[in-house]
Design a protein around this motif. Structure first.
Motif, PDB file in Angstrom:
ATOM      1  N   LYS A 276      40.470  28.034  31.702  1.00  2.79           N
ATOM      2  CA  LYS A 276      39.938  27.188  32.770  1.00  2.79           C
ATOM      3  C   LYS A 276      38.910  26.205  32.224  1.00  2.79           C
TER       4      LYS A 276
ATOM      5  N   THR B 220      38.134  31.961  29.020  1.00  2.00           N
ATOM      6  CA  THR B 220      36.922  32.666  29.450  1.00  2.00           C
ATOM      7  C   THR B 220      37.310  34.079  29.883  1.00  2.00           C
ATOM      8  N   SER B 221      36.337  34.812  30.396  1.00  2.00           N
ATOM      9  CA  SER B 221      36.634  36.165  30.895  1.00  2.00           C
ATOM     10  C   SER B 221      37.557  36.116  32.114  1.00  2.00           C
ATOM     11  N   LEU B 222      37.683  34.926  32.721  1.00  2.00           N
ATOM     12  CA  LEU B 222      38.573  34.759  33.881  1.00  2.00           C
ATOM     13  C   LEU B 222      39.875  34.054  33.517  1.00  2.00           C
TER      14      LEU B 222
END
Length: 196
Positions: free
Chosen positions: A122, A117-119
């Motif tokens: 996860k 993801t953008s983070l």
């Protein structure tokens, strides 16, 4: 007896393609969109490694399938009550296998895919309680593997459906085997008293 044996054999024949489909669906979960890099880099959801479809719904399900299909083929070795008791035991193994497949597939579906993801890497839907399945707009959070949410949801729903069918089939044979194992000796006594 021949009716119950024929019924058991037809159930066994129905289990074979279901077991093979479970194995195939589980193998496809290991290779999202046909890519091998994610399995090599261990970028898959944890529950996928529990092999619910491969082990429970697939390989373990071959035991009752083979027992049901071969029921009565070796009548020289087994009396009819023992044969039905064996089919009951095989049905219980099938119930355990299909239950395992259902639980693991359900847990995997609830937790959602492990994706980039953008983070970073996860489980973006782990706290959603499975609600993400009904909200396709959220699926775009997973950037890699491409279309991983659709891939996982489709295959896991297939595994859930197959596990339910396998459970029903094994439950039917459990009932069939128990009725025949319990009632067959009574039928023999009635036939004996009529002949006497």
């Amino acid at each position: 007896m021949c009716c119950s044996v024929g019924f058991a054999r037809s159930l066994g024949l129905a289990l074979l393609p279901l077991a093979l489909c479970c194995v195939l669906a589980n193998l496809l979960l290991l290779f999202p969109m046909g890519e091998t890099t994610y399995v090599q880099e261990n970028r898959l959801a944890n529950y996928i490694w529990y092999f619910g479809g491969l082990g429970g719904g697939g390989l373990l399900m071959l035991i009752p399938a083979v027992v049901f299909i071969t029921l009565g083929k070796c009548s020289c070795c087994w009396n009819e009550s023992l044969m039905m008791c064996g089919s009951v035991l095989a049905a219980v193994i099938g119930l355990v296998g299909s239950g395992y497949c259902f639980v693991i597939s359900g847990l995997t579906l609830m937790k959602g895919p492990y994706c980039f993801t953008s983070l970073g890497w996860k489980y973006p839907f782990a706290d959603e309680g499975g609600r993400y399945v009904l909200e396709p707009k959220m699926w775009s959070q997973c950037l890699q593997p491409l279309h991983i949410v659709e891939w996982n949801v489709t295959l896991l729903c297939v595994l859930l459906g197959l596990a339910v069918l396998e459970f029903i089939i094994c439950l039917l044979q459990l009932g069939n085997g128990l009725v025949n194992a319990i009632c067959r000796p009574c039928c023999y006594k009635q036939e004996y008293s009529l002949n006497a």
